[in-house]
Design a protein around this motif. Structure first.
Motif, short mmCIF file in Angstrom:
data_model
loop_
_atom_site.label_atom_id
_atom_site.label_comp_id
_atom_site.label_asym_id
_atom_site.label_seq_id
_atom_site.Cartn_x
_atom_site.Cartn_y
_atom_site.Cartn_z
N ASN A 17 115.97 33.02 -114.58
CA ASN A 17 115.41 31.78 -115.13
C ASN A 17 114.20 32.05 -116.01
O ASN A 17 113.97 31.36 -117.02
CB ASN A 17 115.04 30.82 -113.98
CG ASN A 17 114.70 29.44 -114.48
OD1 ASN A 17 115.59 28.67 -114.82
ND2 ASN A 17 113.42 29.13 -114.58
N LEU A 18 113.41 33.07 -115.66
CA LEU A 18 112.30 33.49 -116.53
C LEU A 18 112.84 33.93 -117.90
O LEU A 18 112.27 33.57 -118.94
CB LEU A 18 111.54 34.66 -115.88
CG LEU A 18 110.59 35.44 -116.80
CD1 LEU A 18 109.41 34.57 -117.24
CD2 LEU A 18 110.09 36.71 -116.12
N MET A 19 113.95 34.67 -117.89
CA MET A 19 114.55 35.11 -119.16
C MET A 19 114.99 33.89 -119.98
O MET A 19 114.86 33.87 -121.20
CB MET A 19 115.77 36.00 -118.91
CG MET A 19 115.52 37.21 -118.02
SD MET A 19 114.29 38.34 -118.72
CE MET A 19 114.10 39.49 -117.34
N GLU B 207 114.33 30.29 -124.49
CA GLU B 207 114.13 28.91 -124.94
C GLU B 207 112.99 28.84 -125.94
O GLU B 207 113.06 28.13 -126.95
CB GLU B 207 113.83 28.00 -123.74
CG GLU B 207 113.68 26.53 -124.13
CD GLU B 207 113.13 25.67 -123.01
OE1 GLU B 207 112.27 26.14 -122.24
OE2 GLU B 207 113.57 24.51 -122.90
N ASP B 208 111.95 29.59 -125.66
CA ASP B 208 110.79 29.61 -126.54
C ASP B 208 111.15 30.18 -127.91
O ASP B 208 110.74 29.65 -128.95
CB ASP B 208 109.68 30.44 -125.87
CG ASP B 208 108.36 30.28 -126.59
OD1 ASP B 208 107.97 29.13 -126.84
OD2 ASP B 208 107.74 31.31 -126.92
N PRO C 99 118.74 24.52 -130.94
CA PRO C 99 118.64 23.91 -129.60
C PRO C 99 118.99 24.91 -128.49
O PRO C 99 119.90 25.72 -128.64
CB PRO C 99 119.65 22.76 -129.64
CG PRO C 99 120.51 22.99 -130.83
CD PRO C 99 119.75 23.86 -131.77
N PHE C 100 118.25 24.83 -127.38
CA PHE C 100 118.51 25.71 -126.24
C PHE C 100 119.95 25.57 -125.75
O PHE C 100 120.54 26.53 -125.25
CB PHE C 100 117.53 25.37 -125.10
CG PHE C 100 117.76 26.16 -123.84
CD1 PHE C 100 117.49 27.52 -123.79
CD2 PHE C 100 118.27 25.54 -122.70
CE1 PHE C 100 117.71 28.25 -122.63
CE2 PHE C 100 118.49 26.27 -121.54
CZ PHE C 100 118.22 27.62 -121.50
N LEU D 116 118.64 38.48 -129.93
CA LEU D 116 117.63 38.79 -128.91
C LEU D 116 117.73 37.79 -127.75
O LEU D 116 117.66 38.18 -126.57
CB LEU D 116 116.24 38.75 -129.57
CG LEU D 116 115.02 38.82 -128.67
CD1 LEU D 116 115.04 40.07 -127.79
CD2 LEU D 116 113.74 38.79 -129.51
N CYS D 117 117.92 36.51 -128.06
CA CYS D 117 118.13 35.50 -127.01
C CYS D 117 119.35 35.85 -126.16
O CYS D 117 119.33 35.69 -124.94
CB CYS D 117 118.33 34.11 -127.62
SG CYS D 117 116.84 33.36 -128.28
#
Lengths: 237, 237
Positions: free
Chosen positions: A157-159, A164-165, A173-174, B147-148
């Protein structure tokens, strides 16, 4: 059997939903007030914060026959005093959020521990009311499972947050990342995580890794990228 | 339009499946042989390794009207020489494995880039054959998206590998972690990754974090745990 769940947070609320759906006589009660005047129950499930557990348990006075179970992945069974000979742990390995209903509790594993062998069948039966995946594990193994939970939930979830950032900065969009996120989870139903590993680190593509490090600006996130890439290459395949 | 896919690896095979399912006249061809005698096509999709792309493209000689598209998240459009005025990028953001069929291609986003504005509508139409999520992005933004992809797929999968190893050591099947893995992915459909963040680092529970560090034996995995926990606490919520 009459079940009393103490604690109206994420875990308590979800366990209440799961047990009442299976027609268990179940009451949900705050862990913050009225502990000296609790409804009668055969079993009390403590769904409270780790750091409040010992204090809450100490305030609960019941008949010695009542079964007391906490739901923590890390706290030992000894948080229950000698006044509670029937005590144990009932640890469901899942990430619960009040705002998100769980469709199928029956696949969630419950890991339990009992103070006395006499309570094993009672705890086992209780867990089987809501799931078919019930395992007796030691304190130490339960801590290892909790660590696994951190690894497969908190850290991925941190990834997602970091991605998302990045997506926000380039105005994508995410939600465009969700099919890949879903596939990441779905893949390991069929392939082992080791077989499912792909990407520049797995291929040893140093050019791409260097470029990604350039794109990341935060030194700690760069370090995270380096460390993950090193481990992907180092772990036995 | 006649489509030729060069490369019979994971990406080529899956794109071939996706396009033929939509009745596109499509041929799948090896990128390793017979490049001087390719079947006629209006568009060639290069699904080859990054490090082979430039060399493969240089060996492909076609009518100047043919549209050449590569599928890499990182390689620039300039890998196609001046003999290919109609060139671009067609990057599907998904983790493909030959051994795992994809049920629904229509949710997979395709990010494209065109050398000439005249080719935008052709590339757009091609992508719309298989998905409804089509975005034109620059080289730099495509690299950010790649990268995402590493962040939401490769690194979470690394966490699964570490957890699988722990589960194996305590003789608990990896499959007990799957409901939590699934929920981790499902949650961010409904909550933002930031809202979905839970766990000891989020709560600032230093006792649990210290205990987990004790349980982890590999110094690099300990460092990974520390770094992830620090970032969970540091990132804006």
């Amino acid at each position: 059997m009459k079940l009393l769940i103490l604690g109206q947070g994420n875990v308590g609320t979800h366990l209440y939903t799961a047990f009442t759906a299976k027609h268990v006589d179940c009451t949900l009660h705050s862990s913050r007030e009225g502990l000296d005047n609790l409804p009668a129950a055969d079993c009390i499930l403590y769904a409270v914060r780790d750091d409040a557990l010992e204090q809450v348990a100490a305030q609960v006075h019941t008949d010695r026959r009542v079964l007391h179970l906490h739901t923590s992945g890390t706290m030992p069974l000894t948080v229950f005093g000698d006044d509670k000979p029937h005590a144990g742990v009932f640890y469901p390995l899942q990430s619960f959020s009040k705002s998100r209903p769980i469709e199928d509790y029956s696949s969630i594993p419950v890991f339990f521990e009992a103070r006395s062998i006499d309570d094993v069948s009672a705890i086992y039966s209780l867990a089987l009311m809501i799931t078919s995946h019930v395992y007796e594990v030691s304190q130490q193994d339960r801590e290892q499972l909790h660590l696994c939970g951190v690894l497969v939930n908190n850290f991925p979830n941190l990834m997602f947050r970091i991605a998302e950032d990045i997506a926000r900065r380039i105005h994508v969009p995410f939600s465009t990342l969700l099919p890949l996120i879903d596939e990441t989870a779905a893949k390991v139903h069929q392939l082992s995580p080791c077989e499912a590993q792909t990407g520049p680190a797995k291929r040893g593509d140093q050019n791409v890794m260097n470029r990604h490090l350039q794109l990341l600006q935060d030194p700690q996130i760069q370090e995270l990228y380096r460390l993950c890439s090193t481990l992907i290459q180092k772990l036995p395949s």
